[in-house]
Design a protein around this motif. Structure first.
Motif, PDB file in Angstrom:
ATOM      1  N   UNK A 163       2.823   3.685  -5.537  1.00  0.00           N
ATOM      2  CA  UNK A 163       1.846   4.335  -4.723  1.00  0.00           C
ATOM      3  C   UNK A 163       1.897   2.489  -4.147  1.00  0.00           C
ATOM      4  N   UNK A 164       1.637   3.149  -2.239  1.00  0.00           N
ATOM      5  CA  UNK A 164       0.935   2.186  -2.017  1.00  0.00           C
ATOM      6  C   UNK A 164      -0.498   1.370  -1.701  1.00  0.00           C
ATOM      7  N   UNK A 165      -0.926   2.741  -2.749  1.00  0.00           N
ATOM      8  CA  UNK A 165      -3.035   2.929  -3.269  1.00  0.00           C
ATOM      9  C   UNK A 165      -3.605   3.133  -1.389  1.00  0.00           C
ATOM     10  N   UNK A 166      -2.541   3.702  -0.600  1.00  0.00           N
ATOM     11  CA  UNK A 166      -3.717   3.317   1.249  1.00  0.00           C
ATOM     12  C   UNK A 166      -4.820   3.976   0.798  1.00  0.00           C
ATOM     13  N   UNK A 167      -4.413   4.860   0.034  1.00  0.00           N
ATOM     14  CA  UNK A 167      -5.395   6.731   0.651  1.00  0.00           C
ATOM     15  C   UNK A 167      -6.327   6.640   0.149  1.00  0.00           C
ATOM     16  N   UNK A 168      -7.425   5.574  -0.738  1.00  0.00           N
ATOM     17  CA  UNK A 168      -8.166   5.673  -0.663  1.00  0.00           C
ATOM     18  C   UNK A 168      -9.683   6.103  -0.047  1.00  0.00           C
ATOM     19  N   UNK A 169      -9.331   5.467   0.758  1.00  0.00           N
ATOM     20  CA  UNK A 169     -10.471   5.751   2.131  1.00  0.00           C
ATOM     21  C   UNK A 169      -9.775   5.820   3.893  1.00  0.00           C
ATOM     22  N   UNK A 170      -9.129   6.691   3.633  1.00  0.00           N
ATOM     23  CA  UNK A 170      -8.109   7.002   4.251  1.00  0.00           C
ATOM     24  C   UNK A 170      -9.197   6.970   6.078  1.00  0.00           C
ATOM     25  N   UNK A 171      -9.747   7.433   5.982  1.00  0.00           N
ATOM     26  CA  UNK A 171     -10.685   7.437   7.413  1.00  0.00           C
ATOM     27  C   UNK A 171     -11.504   5.786   7.694  1.00  0.00           C
ATOM     28  N   UNK A 172     -10.972   4.867   7.307  1.00  0.00           N
ATOM     29  CA  UNK A 172     -11.522   3.828   7.824  1.00  0.00           C
ATOM     30  C   UNK A 172     -10.683   3.505   9.017  1.00  0.00           C
ATOM     31  N   UNK A 173     -11.887   2.660  10.071  1.00  0.00           N
ATOM     32  CA  UNK A 173     -10.792   2.252  10.969  1.00  0.00           C
ATOM     33  C   UNK A 173     -10.586   0.673  11.009  1.00  0.00           C
ATOM     34  N   UNK A 174     -11.614  -0.022   9.932  1.00  0.00           N
ATOM     35  CA  UNK A 174     -11.388  -1.098  10.291  1.00  0.00           C
ATOM     36  C   UNK A 174     -10.418  -1.471   9.339  1.00  0.00           C
ATOM     37  N   UNK A 175     -10.050  -0.661   8.269  1.00  0.00           N
ATOM     38  CA  UNK A 175      -8.594  -1.538   8.030  1.00  0.00           C
ATOM     39  C   UNK A 175      -7.216  -0.540   8.241  1.00  0.00           C
ATOM     40  N   UNK A 176      -6.189  -0.601   8.583  1.00  0.00           N
ATOM     41  CA  UNK A 176      -5.351   0.464   8.684  1.00  0.00           C
ATOM     42  C   UNK A 176      -4.371   1.164   7.849  1.00  0.00           C
ATOM     43  N   UNK A 177      -3.432   1.608   7.628  1.00  0.00           N
ATOM     44  CA  UNK A 177      -3.082   1.937   6.934  1.00  0.00           C
ATOM     45  C   UNK A 177      -2.218   0.696   5.996  1.00  0.00           C
ATOM     46  N   UNK A 178      -1.380   0.028   6.776  1.00  0.00           N
ATOM     47  CA  UNK A 178      -0.984  -1.717   6.184  1.00  0.00           C
ATOM     48  C   UNK A 178      -1.972  -2.352   5.043  1.00  0.00           C
ATOM     49  N   UNK A 179      -3.387  -2.719   5.765  1.00  0.00           N
ATOM     50  CA  UNK A 179      -4.221  -3.615   5.382  1.00  0.00           C
ATOM     51  C   UNK A 179      -4.567  -3.152   4.248  1.00  0.00           C
ATOM     52  N   UNK A 180      -5.441  -1.490   4.484  1.00  0.00           N
ATOM     53  CA  UNK A 180      -5.375  -0.849   3.303  1.00  0.00           C
ATOM     54  C   UNK A 180      -4.518  -1.185   1.679  1.00  0.00           C
ATOM     55  N   UNK A 181      -3.325  -1.614   1.771  1.00  0.00           N
ATOM     56  CA  UNK A 181      -2.403  -1.558   1.619  1.00  0.00           C
ATOM     57  C   UNK A 181      -2.146  -2.626   0.194  1.00  0.00           C
ATOM     58  N   UNK A 182      -2.628  -3.999   1.973  1.00  0.00           N
ATOM     59  CA  UNK A 182      -2.624  -5.419   1.564  1.00  0.00           C
ATOM     60  C   UNK A 182      -3.369  -4.958   0.451  1.00  0.00           C
TER      61      UNK A 182
END
Length: 252
Positions: free
Chosen positions: A60-79
């Protein structure tokens, strides 16, 4: 951790660290960044110390551990999560082989051929295993109580079904330590045997690899989503043990 879950694991026989020599070229498959360190980081470190080849797959891309983050977009969380994954691999000494990153949606890993991207991901995985000439594949326990872990097991089974010679299969536990119901644990119908691998020589290395997943163990990365996921101290305690739990098919 319930006594129902603890009892069978603690009763499993112990295999010495030298067991890794029997596995050959091995591929470890992680549903999320951190599962590799939690479930089988010791095994991976033992491969490195034995100078044996091991590769990793991140499902998985691991992006949904903190889905409410506004500082980090989905692609940024994935990175962030992918960088932590690579850091953990380097600590375990298993980063010589470029990992396969399937990039499937975190929390929605497809579990059957009827779902979009399942067949494509299974093909990618099969081709990676064939290219790597994997003798052994290490994957989450088929009923580890997280939907992405169970879906990953299904994805691996689909990939193996398309291979001329299926690799040896080991299954590891992550969420079964905390969430397993009796039906989630192995039964006679599963035709597997459980064992504990002695990772005492590398347990400190495993702990450093777990800590490399900073966004999952401390609140100092995705700081603007206080309701986001963090591994609890109770959960992490299961992975400070000098043993890792695996299941393997019984001889036919």
């Amino acid at each position: 951790m319930s006594s129902e879950t603890a009892l069978p694991f603690s009763a499993y026989p112990i295999r010495d660290a030298s067991f890794v020599a029997s596995l050959g070229a091995t591929v470890v498959i992680a549903p999320h960044p951190d599962d590799e360190a939690l479930g089988c980081g010791g095994l991976m470190a033992l491969f490195h110390h034995a100078a044996m080849p091991v590769a990793a797959v991140l499902v998985s891309d691991g992006s949904m551990s903190h889905p409410a983050s506004q500082l980090f977009s989905g692609p940024a969380r994935r990175a962030v999560r992918e960088a932590e994954f690579r850091h953990a691999l380097s600590i375990l000494g298993t980063d010589a082989q470029e990992p396969l990153l399937l990039g499937l949606p975190d929390g929605r890993v497809p579990a059957s051929a009827e779902e979009p991207s399942f067949a494509e991901a299974a093909t990618q995985l099969r081709e990676f295993l064939e290219q790597y000439q994997a003798a052994t594949v290490v994957v989450p326990w088929r009923r580890d109580p997280h939907p992405d872990h169970r879906a990953t097991s299904q994805l691996v089974q689909a990939a193996l079904a398309g291979m001329a010679t299926a690799p040896r299969l080991l299954e590891y536990v992550v969420w079964a330590w905390e969430r397993a119901a009796p039906a989630d644990l192995p039964t006679d119908a599963d035709k597997v045997t459980g064992f504990r691998l002695d990772i005492g020589a590398v347990v400190a290395q495993k702990q450093r690899a777990i800590a490399a997943h900073r966004s999952q163990v401390t609140p100092g990365v995705f700081t603007d989503d206080p309701g986001g996921f963090l591994l609890s101290a109770e959960m992490l305690a299961h992975f400070s043990s000098p043993y890792e739990v695996f299941f393997e098919a019984l001889p036919s």
